[in-house]
Design a protein around this motif. Structure first.
Motif, short mmCIF file in Angstrom:
data_model
loop_
_atom_site.label_atom_id
_atom_site.label_comp_id
_atom_site.label_asym_id
_atom_site.label_seq_id
_atom_site.Cartn_x
_atom_site.Cartn_y
_atom_site.Cartn_z
N GLY A 142 2.65 -12.21 37.94
CA GLY A 142 4.09 -12.32 37.98
C GLY A 142 4.58 -13.54 37.23
O GLY A 142 3.82 -14.40 36.81
N ARG A 143 5.87 -13.56 37.05
CA ARG A 143 6.53 -14.69 36.40
C ARG A 143 6.86 -15.74 37.46
O ARG A 143 6.55 -15.58 38.62
CB ARG A 143 7.80 -14.22 35.69
CG ARG A 143 7.60 -13.00 34.79
CD ARG A 143 6.83 -13.30 33.52
NE ARG A 143 6.36 -12.06 32.89
CZ ARG A 143 7.11 -11.25 32.17
NH1 ARG A 143 8.37 -11.53 31.99
NH2 ARG A 143 6.59 -10.16 31.64
N GLY A 144 7.54 -16.77 37.03
CA GLY A 144 7.93 -17.82 37.97
C GLY A 144 7.46 -19.20 37.56
O GLY A 144 7.99 -20.20 38.05
N ALA A 145 6.44 -19.27 36.68
CA ALA A 145 6.01 -20.57 36.18
C ALA A 145 7.10 -21.12 35.26
O ALA A 145 7.80 -20.37 34.58
CB ALA A 145 4.69 -20.43 35.42
N PRO A 146 7.26 -22.43 35.20
CA PRO A 146 8.37 -22.99 34.42
C PRO A 146 8.14 -22.88 32.91
O PRO A 146 7.00 -22.83 32.43
CB PRO A 146 8.37 -24.47 34.85
CG PRO A 146 6.96 -24.74 35.24
CD PRO A 146 6.48 -23.47 35.89
N TYR A 147 9.24 -22.84 32.19
CA TYR A 147 9.21 -23.01 30.73
C TYR A 147 9.11 -24.51 30.45
O TYR A 147 9.77 -25.32 31.11
CB TYR A 147 10.48 -22.43 30.11
CG TYR A 147 10.75 -22.94 28.71
CD1 TYR A 147 10.10 -22.40 27.61
CD2 TYR A 147 11.65 -23.99 28.50
CE1 TYR A 147 10.34 -22.89 26.33
CE2 TYR A 147 11.90 -24.47 27.23
CZ TYR A 147 11.24 -23.92 26.15
OH TYR A 147 11.47 -24.40 24.89
N HIS A 148 8.31 -24.88 29.46
CA HIS A 148 8.05 -26.29 29.19
C HIS A 148 8.84 -26.79 27.99
O HIS A 148 8.93 -26.11 26.96
CB HIS A 148 6.55 -26.52 29.00
CG HIS A 148 5.76 -26.18 30.22
ND1 HIS A 148 5.61 -27.06 31.28
CD2 HIS A 148 5.11 -25.04 30.59
CE1 HIS A 148 4.88 -26.48 32.23
NE2 HIS A 148 4.58 -25.26 31.83
N PHE A 149 9.39 -27.97 28.15
CA PHE A 149 10.30 -28.55 27.15
C PHE A 149 9.68 -28.53 25.75
O PHE A 149 8.50 -28.84 25.56
CB PHE A 149 10.62 -29.99 27.56
CG PHE A 149 11.74 -30.61 26.78
CD1 PHE A 149 13.04 -30.53 27.24
CD2 PHE A 149 11.50 -31.28 25.59
CE1 PHE A 149 14.09 -31.11 26.53
CE2 PHE A 149 12.53 -31.86 24.87
CZ PHE A 149 13.83 -31.77 25.33
N GLY A 150 10.50 -28.15 24.79
CA GLY A 150 10.05 -28.13 23.40
C GLY A 150 9.14 -26.98 23.07
O GLY A 150 8.44 -27.02 22.05
N SER A 151 9.12 -25.95 23.92
CA SER A 151 8.23 -24.79 23.72
C SER A 151 6.77 -25.20 23.65
O SER A 151 5.96 -24.60 22.93
CB SER A 151 8.62 -24.00 22.45
OG SER A 151 9.89 -23.40 22.60
N ARG A 152 6.43 -26.23 24.44
CA ARG A 152 5.04 -26.69 24.44
C ARG A 152 4.13 -25.65 25.09
O ARG A 152 4.50 -24.98 26.05
CB ARG A 152 4.91 -28.03 25.16
CG ARG A 152 5.54 -29.20 24.42
CD ARG A 152 5.01 -30.52 24.97
NE ARG A 152 5.27 -30.65 26.40
CZ ARG A 152 6.38 -31.18 26.91
NH1 ARG A 152 7.33 -31.63 26.13
NH2 ARG A 152 6.54 -31.27 28.23
N VAL A 153 2.93 -25.56 24.56
CA VAL A 153 1.88 -24.69 25.10
C VAL A 153 0.64 -25.55 25.29
O VAL A 153 0.12 -26.11 24.34
CB VAL A 153 1.59 -23.51 24.14
CG1 VAL A 153 0.40 -22.70 24.65
CG2 VAL A 153 2.80 -22.62 23.99
#
Length: 423
Positions: A284-295
């Motif tokens: 499932g989803r729910g994990a945060p998006y990280h600033f600057g599209s960091r991976v």
């Protein structure tokens, strides 16, 4: 990176050698996942005279292709009504029919090439487990009443459901690794080769430059890591767990006898399947998006999300199984949620599947093969061909907007589960 359950069931991956220096090909494909490999596979059939190479930063299947939920589905992130308003009803119907056909094509091609990816076309069911979810479900084609939905997937609180036959459960890592082996007979695959930038006619890598008449970008959730593409697709994380094999007594109660994939009508996406060895693989989803599209590899592990997924399984099926595997990774989301495939000025691309990429990538690969070979087919006239999504907003607007949407989605589900008392 902690490997997915799927990759853990295979022999340890030994990456192929990297690019041995500057090279020249007719077609260079950036990305060794489903999109890139299907493109090379079909292109080698429709244009066998072309020389092709695939460049992969790690190994084929390292990204979403080796760690997704194993749904080869006819789902498309943009609904039929919205597509019809923009492109007409006939085109909307054609888009969804092509995706449904891609589900079958994945099975056909896998069988033809001897890839045992545990393909089982049992369809998919979305359960309605609250009054609000039931109201949404009743508006959908394929609506099932309570008894039929529960007979298929006997979760708690089932009030109804929506069934579609256009979905197959499969083992995604078996598919991508097997496909890479097949493609390697027709094209050069260089692994451990990070692409730094792409341009018309050339690709610059950590091991040299590849010149080519056509450059294909097929990076999905890692697109934002490519120079000049930071705002093209937002990398949003999806996490998964897999249980130990469940006893037959549990399966007799739960159902999923044909290995139907399952979800429910909540707003925050969840997805699951019964694996060939009788586990529940659930995400499932729910994990945060990280600033600057960091991976980053550390973003694959969010204990709170894993705990929530395990609790959801308990809530749905009244079981407390041992969780044997936990993993995750990024997927690519375009600003308008519209996947696309295209070719312009010698640069081709495909992606932005919003998590529904297993079958869509197959359709994209066939479409790119047609476009690169200069063929006009029914596929090359579909509404996603040469679509351009506008770029995501710059930071910090992007970070604020995506994470606010995630929190709002969680809140909507909570309110539907526990509605406010009437005044």
């Amino acid at each position: 990176m902690i490997p997915s359950f799927w990759l853990s069931t295979l022999d340890p991956v030994t990456p192929r050698p990297p690019l041995p220096g500057d090279r020249s090909y007719d077609v260079v494909i950036v990305g060794g996942g489903y999109t890139g490999l299907w493109t090379a596979y079909y292109l080698s059939q429709v244009a066998p005279h072309l020389s092709i190479c695939v460049l992969e930063a790690s190994y084929c299947g390292f990204g979403a292709s080796g760690r997704n939920g194993g749904w080869a589905s006819g789902l498309f992130p943009v609904g039929h009504a919205k597509l019809a308003r923009r492109y007409g009803a006939a085109q909307a119907t054609a888009m969804h029919a092509a995706l449904a056909g891609a589900v079958d094509e994945v099975g056909r091609a896998s069988a033809a090439e001897g890839i045992d990816c545990h393909y089982a076309k049992g369809g998919t069911i979305s359960l309605a487990r609250s009054p609000a979810q039931l109201r949404r479900a009743r508006k959908s084609a394929g609506f099932l009443p309570q008894d039929e939905a529960a007979a298929m997937c006997n979760a708690t609180d089932v009030l109804g459901g929506v069934y579609s036959p256009d979905c197959a459960a499969l083992h995604p890592a078996r598919l991508v690794r097997g496909l890479a082996d097949v493609v390697s007979r027709h094209a050069d695959i260089y692994e451990g080769t990070r692409v730094l930038s792409i341009a018309r006619g050339s690709v610059t890598t950590s091991h040299g430059t590849v010149t080519a008449g056509t450059v294909v970008r097929a990076l999905e959730g890692y697109t934002s890591q490519l120079e000049g593409h930071r705002r093209a697709l937002a990398p949003v994380y999806s996490l998964m767990i897999a249980t130990e094999p469940l006893p037959e007594s549990d399966w007799e109660r739960i159902g999923l006898a044909r290995r139907e994939t399952f979800t429910d009508e909540r707003h925050m996406i969840i997805y699951g399947q019964r694996t060939a060895d009788d586990r529940l693989a659930f995400g499932g989803r729910g994990a945060p998006y990280h600033f600057g599209s960091r991976v980053e590899p550390s973003y694959d592990q969010v204990p709170a999300v894993f705990d929530s997924l395990a609790q959801t399984l308990t809530d749905m099926f009244r079981i407390r199984p041992r969780i044997a595997y936990r993993w995750g990774g990024p997927l690519g989301i375009p600003r308008d949620w519209m996947p696309s495939v295209g070719l312009r000025d010698g640069v081709a691309w495909a992606g932005g599947y919003v998590g529904d990429g297993v079958a869509a990538a197959n359709l994209a690969g066939r479409t790119l093969a047609d476009l690169i070979a200069g063929e006009t087919t029914e596929r090359t006239t579909l509404p996603w061909v040469n679509h351009r999504s506008r770029r995501w907003e710059p930071e910090p607007i992007r970070w604020l907007g995506i994470n606010a949407a995630l929190r709002a989605t969680t809140l909507r589900d909570a309110l539907e589960k526990h509605p406010a008392p009437a005044r």
